[in-house]
Design a protein around this motif. Structure first.
Motif, PDB file in Angstrom:
ATOM      1  N   GLN A 180       0.819  -1.212   0.000  1.00  0.00           N
ATOM      2  CA  GLN A 180       0.000   0.000   0.000  1.00  0.00           C
ATOM      3  C   GLN A 180       0.855   1.264   0.000  1.00  0.00           C
ATOM      4  O   GLN A 180       0.484   2.275  -0.610  1.00  0.00           O
ATOM      5  CB  GLN A 180      -0.954  -0.015   1.203  1.00  0.00           C
ATOM      6  N   ARG A 203       2.040   1.585  -3.506  1.00  0.00           N
ATOM      7  CA  ARG A 203       0.882   1.955  -4.343  1.00  0.00           C
ATOM      8  C   ARG A 203       0.560   3.439  -4.220  1.00  0.00           C
ATOM      9  O   ARG A 203       0.184   4.087  -5.202  1.00  0.00           O
ATOM     10  CB  ARG A 203      -0.318   1.106  -3.918  1.00  0.00           C
ATOM     11  N   THR A 204       0.736   3.982  -3.035  1.00  0.00           N
ATOM     12  CA  THR A 204       0.413   5.388  -2.807  1.00  0.00           C
ATOM     13  C   THR A 204       1.521   6.322  -3.281  1.00  0.00           C
ATOM     14  O   THR A 204       1.260   7.358  -3.906  1.00  0.00           O
ATOM     15  CB  THR A 204       0.158   5.632  -1.307  1.00  0.00           C
ATOM     16  N   ASN A 205       2.771   5.932  -3.018  1.00  0.00           N
ATOM     17  CA  ASN A 205       3.889   6.848  -3.263  1.00  0.00           C
ATOM     18  C   ASN A 205       4.677   6.550  -4.537  1.00  0.00           C
ATOM     19  O   ASN A 205       5.360   7.438  -5.046  1.00  0.00           O
ATOM     20  CB  ASN A 205       4.845   6.815  -2.060  1.00  0.00           C
ATOM     21  N   TYR A 206       4.603   5.308  -5.020  1.00  0.00           N
ATOM     22  CA  TYR A 206       5.343   4.940  -6.230  1.00  0.00           C
ATOM     23  C   TYR A 206       4.415   4.150  -7.146  1.00  0.00           C
ATOM     24  O   TYR A 206       4.651   2.976  -7.429  1.00  0.00           O
ATOM     25  CB  TYR A 206       6.583   4.113  -5.870  1.00  0.00           C
ATOM     26  N   HIS A 207       3.360   4.803  -7.563  1.00  0.00           N
ATOM     27  CA  HIS A 207       2.307   4.130  -8.329  1.00  0.00           C
ATOM     28  C   HIS A 207       2.833   3.447  -9.593  1.00  0.00           C
ATOM     29  O   HIS A 207       2.341   2.391  -9.993  1.00  0.00           O
ATOM     30  CB  HIS A 207       1.218   5.143  -8.694  1.00  0.00           C
ATOM     31  N   ASN A 208       3.836   4.037 -10.220  1.00  0.00           N
ATOM     32  CA  ASN A 208       4.362   3.479 -11.478  1.00  0.00           C
ATOM     33  C   ASN A 208       5.195   2.219 -11.261  1.00  0.00           C
ATOM     34  O   ASN A 208       5.458   1.481 -12.217  1.00  0.00           O
ATOM     35  CB  ASN A 208       5.212   4.531 -12.203  1.00  0.00           C
ATOM     36  N   ILE A 211       4.611  -0.164  -8.571  1.00  0.00           N
ATOM     37  CA  ILE A 211       3.982  -1.215  -7.795  1.00  0.00           C
ATOM     38  C   ILE A 211       3.605  -2.432  -8.634  1.00  0.00           C
ATOM     39  O   ILE A 211       3.821  -3.578  -8.220  1.00  0.00           O
ATOM     40  CB  ILE A 211       2.744  -0.678  -7.029  1.00  0.00           C
ATOM     41  N   ASP A 212       3.055  -2.218  -9.828  1.00  0.00           N
ATOM     42  CA  ASP A 212       2.629  -3.358 -10.657  1.00  0.00           C
ATOM     43  C   ASP A 212       3.816  -4.228 -11.050  1.00  0.00           C
ATOM     44  O   ASP A 212       3.767  -5.461 -10.945  1.00  0.00           O
ATOM     45  CB  ASP A 212       1.898  -2.870 -11.906  1.00  0.00           C
ATOM     46  N   SER A 256      -7.459  -1.627   2.947  1.00  0.00           N
ATOM     47  CA  SER A 256      -6.986  -0.842   1.801  1.00  0.00           C
ATOM     48  C   SER A 256      -8.029  -0.773   0.684  1.00  0.00           C
ATOM     49  O   SER A 256      -7.857  -0.024  -0.280  1.00  0.00           O
ATOM     50  CB  SER A 256      -5.688  -1.448   1.250  1.00  0.00           C
ATOM     51  N   THR A 281      -8.991  -3.142  -1.554  1.00  0.00           N
ATOM     52  CA  THR A 281      -8.587  -3.737  -2.831  1.00  0.00           C
ATOM     53  C   THR A 281      -9.002  -5.211  -2.912  1.00  0.00           C
ATOM     54  O   THR A 281      -8.213  -6.074  -3.285  1.00  0.00           O
ATOM     55  CB  THR A 281      -7.065  -3.605  -3.032  1.00  0.00           C
TER      56      THR A 281
END
Length: 274
Positions: A91, A94-99, A101-102, A224, A226
């Protein structure tokens, strides 16, 4: 949402009924590769679905008295907090480094799937080796008609519980990231560390500890937001009859054919996600 989700649940249920382990590892890759579910949502949904199935299995084994609660609790001491920790890491990314996380989740999932595939192939040989070691260890006492020594050494009293907690923590962290390995990674380790556990108690303890681990994961992903609950229900609608069908078919399909096939699919899925 359509009937295809329930068909996937049916497939997973049949595989779990046939093999007892490894089939559930296919769910997250299928959701990601074929249904284009975002990785974080696929992991959270997979964990929620698996928690329900493990809960049912745990109730059965508790009623059959095939759960070693002490070992399961040792594992949970490591797995529950580490699962929550890894979900917190997901999480945060996902919040701070969205690019990022995947890609991070996909690579971790791919590596874990390949490890699970290898363990599926090696499990029969590992279990046979553990059984042979037990026979060799008990043979002298049996030949002399002496009762088995029950003294608790330092390994059993101190180091083995600590190592069990560490093992639970490692697996819990991986499950929080990938939803894969709550059963497969643990059951082989338990066979090595607790060779006196019988096959049914080994499976029962593994399923119960997996339920506790996954339940903590559900809490984390629920907070979260999700988890796709509609997909969870559709998967369960297919998997519950699938497990029954797979269990009935297991006596007709040789394990030495099915296990390498499933391991190959897991390995290919892992390679595809890397």
């Amino acid at each position: 949402m359509d009937y295809r989700i329930s068909l996937v649940g049916l497939l997973i249920g049949v595989l779990v009924g046939l093999t007892g382990m490894g089939g559930g590892s296919l769910l997250a890759p299928i959701m990601i590769l074929f249904f284009r579910v975002p990785p974080v949502w696929a992991i959270g949904t997979d964990i929620a679905y698996s928690t329900v199935t493990k809960a049912v299995g745990s109730l059965v084994h508790i009623r059959q008295k095939t759960v070693n609660f002490q070992i399961a609790l040792w594992l949970a001491c490591g797995s529950v907090p580490s699962t929550l920790l890894s979900i917190g890491l997901v999480q945060y990314l996902r919040t701070n480094y969205h690019n990022l996380i995947d890609g991070f989740i996909l690579r971790t999932l791919g590596i874990t799937l390949m490890i699970v595939a290898a363990l599926l192939l090696l499990k029969p040989f590992i279990m046979k080796g553990v059984e042979q070691r037990n026979l060799e260890r008990h043979k002298p006492a049996a030949l002399q008609g002496e009762p088995e020594e029950k003294s608790v050494n330092r390994w059993e009293q101190r180091y083995r519980p600590l190592l069990t907690i560490v093992m639970g923590a490692v697996v819990g962290f991986l499950v929080g990231l990938t939803s894969v390995g709550s059963g497969t990674l643990i059951i082989v380790s338990l066979a090595f560390m607790f060779p006196r556990l019988g096959p049914r108690e080994l499976v029962g303890t593994d399923i119960f500890q997996a339920f506790m681990l996954l339940a903590s994961g559900v809490i984390g992903y629920l907070l979260s937001g999700t988890i796709n609950w509609a997909m969870v229900l559709l998967l369960l609608a297919g998997s519950l009859p699938g497990v029954f069908l797979g269990s009935r078919l297991s006596k007709y399909i040789p394990d030495n054919i099915l296990r390498p096939l499933l391991a190959s699919v897991l390995a290919l899925s892992g390679w595809k996600l890397l």
